[in-house]
Design an enzyme around this catalytic site. Structure first.
Site, PDB file in Angstrom:
ATOM      1  N   VAL B  12       0.865  -1.254  -0.184  1.00 50.13           N
ATOM      2  CA  VAL B  12       0.054   0.036   0.028  1.00 50.13           C
ATOM      3  C   VAL B  12       0.786   1.207  -0.033  1.00 50.13           C
ATOM      4  CG1 VAL B  12      -1.903   1.175   1.128  1.00 50.13           C
ATOM      5  CG2 VAL B  12      -1.888  -1.238   1.244  1.00 50.13           C
ATOM      6  N   LYS B 200     -13.622  -4.951  10.252  1.00 50.90           N
ATOM      7  CA  LYS B 200     -14.250  -3.912   9.464  1.00 50.90           C
ATOM      8  C   LYS B 200     -15.586  -3.490   9.720  1.00 50.90           C
ATOM      9  CE  LYS B 200     -11.299  -5.210   5.678  1.00 50.90           C
ATOM     10  NZ  LYS B 200     -10.936  -6.322   4.812  1.00 50.90           N
TER      11      LYS B 200
END
Lengths: 402, 402
Positions: B12, B200
């Protein structure tokens, strides 16, 4: 205390008033102060309405009231709505609208005024009310480049096409039914000829190109020529037919926009966006593809979008949130140059001639005697058009493929 | 000139640096000034890397550099990442993260510091990188109440389930293949047992409830018990099996959150979100249902989300954008009280006994001799569990229905 005025007390207007009333506590908590409707502008009176006392007929009262910092323009049209919006913005008051016609036609000018006056012209509800697509392009994809958008943006035509598909009903019959149910207007041209969809894709294309896309120059084809026979071939090929709005910016910077019925696989991410739902697929250079679905219209979904804009204005006093686009007109590429595959429905007797004229075309088997179906290879729209012109009335219908 | 530091130069991190480099002109135009990476913090050196000269090993350099106003924390974990984030925010520097574990565990505290210091803690990339769901809840649904969320939030498990469905392959084999392709970790527990998904949904539940949802208290069931036999019954019923994360706030204000495999119709809006894609369905009190789909992970989609957060920070200096949630722990309802229908796969020989024990259950026909399938009526989880316990090893598997 944030006081707002609602211009137009129709379906959306009454939805906005209802929402602000019902969600008052939540809005106060999020905005940090109370949000309330002070005026409702309408030519009519509403005796017995719970908000009867807020109804006024004179826009001047709203314009001159320093307490009013935000207006919701949900009147529609490009006459009074345009004048009122312009005057409000020039007075430094923010305007939130569901009026796609006005945004498509005068968006650049109105956004420029908002920028100059440090207020906002917001229009989330103008395209796919139940999908936060404007905010997504304006602020979620801040670091990315949106390359193209494909959407089902009109609930009326999507309802008609879905009914035709599921019930094998013909266009005229379904339209009549939709009119009786209130899903289609008595004068349905703006919907069925794709004009409404064209205005919406013009707004999205404005945002993509940063210039003004003239909605009247968006190549537009409606759904009136789609028949049950076309659906029979689509079904045989595992496909469906949807009215799609598309726009994009090519690698060389040229922009294009169009509205037309397309055949697409049922597994396509827009293939099962049915009935009055809207769906939008967006392709970005970094993010890749993303897909959004939700109700396209309706009192409360649209009101939710308008009210979200009101909240954004309330939380950003003195600050312009929306990126503007320039008044310079975007030059759209000639859609005749665009390439796609086509579905052709042709007279059964002319099937051989068509197959010969379109080298590499693939027959689509459906149990029908009257006509035959073909998928052409990828070709320019102009070339397909030219061959079809030569074949004359052998060609019964022609539908682009996604 | 806005100078940023990237903490962690893995997949990332390198995506963020690449994006900021590639989209430099666009970022400059939108932010109104240049955005550039000044430091990359990593323990390793990267000889030959084009950004080799930006690599530093000492966080203090970044913290003490007044030119740095924004950090991207893409290291992961809750150790150094937590300390660095806290120190940066306390110094008034904004932090943008993809670290779901940290947001789920310490989000409330970090958001409170950001609020106090008038900077930002942003985490769009922590949930479904390719879907702007955090922004949508934070700012697109400003005037609406999100009642519930159902999502496919983990690409690894969705890839495995999709392969099992499409290829009739068994769990072990597909997992091995996914590991070879790099879609699953060598130690896959966090994914396949639903822990990643649980973090999440805890973040989304934080946003819905306004309180801190402990990710360890989210009732979580993984996909390891799903078999090809279960998919055979699902297929016979026109359904598929997905690992769903769900949370909601009930009318009485009570909140719930859970992760489990569910059977759902293929026409459900999440039914054809396949492979490594993520999908999120959101139900609001005004807007109704909206659906979002996109890539859940991957270098550039995640980088696009982190960079959008960077841009938001750049465009809102001195202003906190994200709504915080309180550090008070949200009390989650006991999921045993939740009601749903269940699919039961049972030993063929015990089929009669099961049908008798679950009054009103409906057989699912699949061409199998070894077992039989049933859909129960809607019932509390606890009650289903109790009856299954009595039936003992007659019950081969039990999967909730959407």
């Amino acid at each position: 205390m944030i006081k707002i005025a609602v211009l137009g007390y129709g379906t959306v207007g009454s939805g906005v008033v209802e929402l602000i009333e019902r969600n008052g506590a939540l809005l106060r908590e999020r905005a940090g102060e109370e949000v309330s409707v002070k005026y409702i502008l309408d030519l009519r009176d509403f005796p017995g309405d719970p908000y009867e006392d807020k109804v006024v007929h004179d826009f001047g009262m709203i314009l001159d009231d320093p307490e009013i910092s935000i207006l919701c323009e949900v009147m529609g049209g490009v006459g009074a709505a345009y004048q009122f919006t312009k005057q409000a913005l020039e007075a430094g008051k923010s305007v939130c609208t569901s009026n796609k016609e006005l945004v498509a036609k005068h968006g650049a000018e109105l956004l420029a005024i908002a920028g100059r006056m440090h207020c906002n012209y917001m229009f989330e509800a103008s395209v796919a009310g139940g999908i936060p697509i404007i905010r997504t392009i304006n602020s979620a994809l801040l670091a990315d480049k949106v390359e193209s958008i494909t959407g089902i943006l009109n609930g009326t035509t999507n309802y008609i096409l879905t009914k035709m598909e599921k019930e094998g009903a013909d266009y005229r019959g379904v339209l009549k039914q939709a009119q009786e149910l209130g899903y289609a207007e008595r004068n349905p041209e703006a919907d069925v000829e794709g004009l409404d969809t064209g205005r919406k894709i013009a707004i999205l294309a404005d945002m993509l190109t940063g210039k003004s896309v003239d909605p009247d120059k968006v190549a537009t084809e409606g759904i009136t020529k789609i028949t049950t026979a076309d659906f029979a071939y689509a079904k045989a090929a595992g496909m469906t037919i949807k009215l799609l709005a598309r726009c994009g910016v090519s690698g060389d910077g040229s922009a294009w926009a169009m509205v037309a019925p397309y055949m697409l696989p049922v597994e396509h991410s827009l293939g099962r966006v049915d009935d009055v739902f809207n769906g939008i697929q967006i392709t970005c250079s970094m993010l890749g593809d993303a897909m959004f679905g939700g109700k396209g219209a309706g009192k409360l979904p649209t009101a939710s979008a308008v009210a979200a804009d009101v909240m954004d204005c309330a939380m950003h006093p003195g600050r312009t949130v929306m990126r503007a686009w320039s008044r310079e007109e975007a030059v759209l590429s000639d859609t005749a140059q665009l390439e796609s595959r086509f579905f052709l429905r042709v007279k059964a007797s002319e099937s051989g001639a068509v197959q010969a004229a379109f080298a590499g075309s693939v027959p689509v088997a459906a149990q029908r005697e009257e006509d035959a179906g073909f998928f052409t290879p990828a070709m320019k729209e102009r070339d397909c058009q030219a061959i079809c012109a030569k074949l004359g009335d052998a060609i019964l219908n022609r539908i682009r493929l996604v």
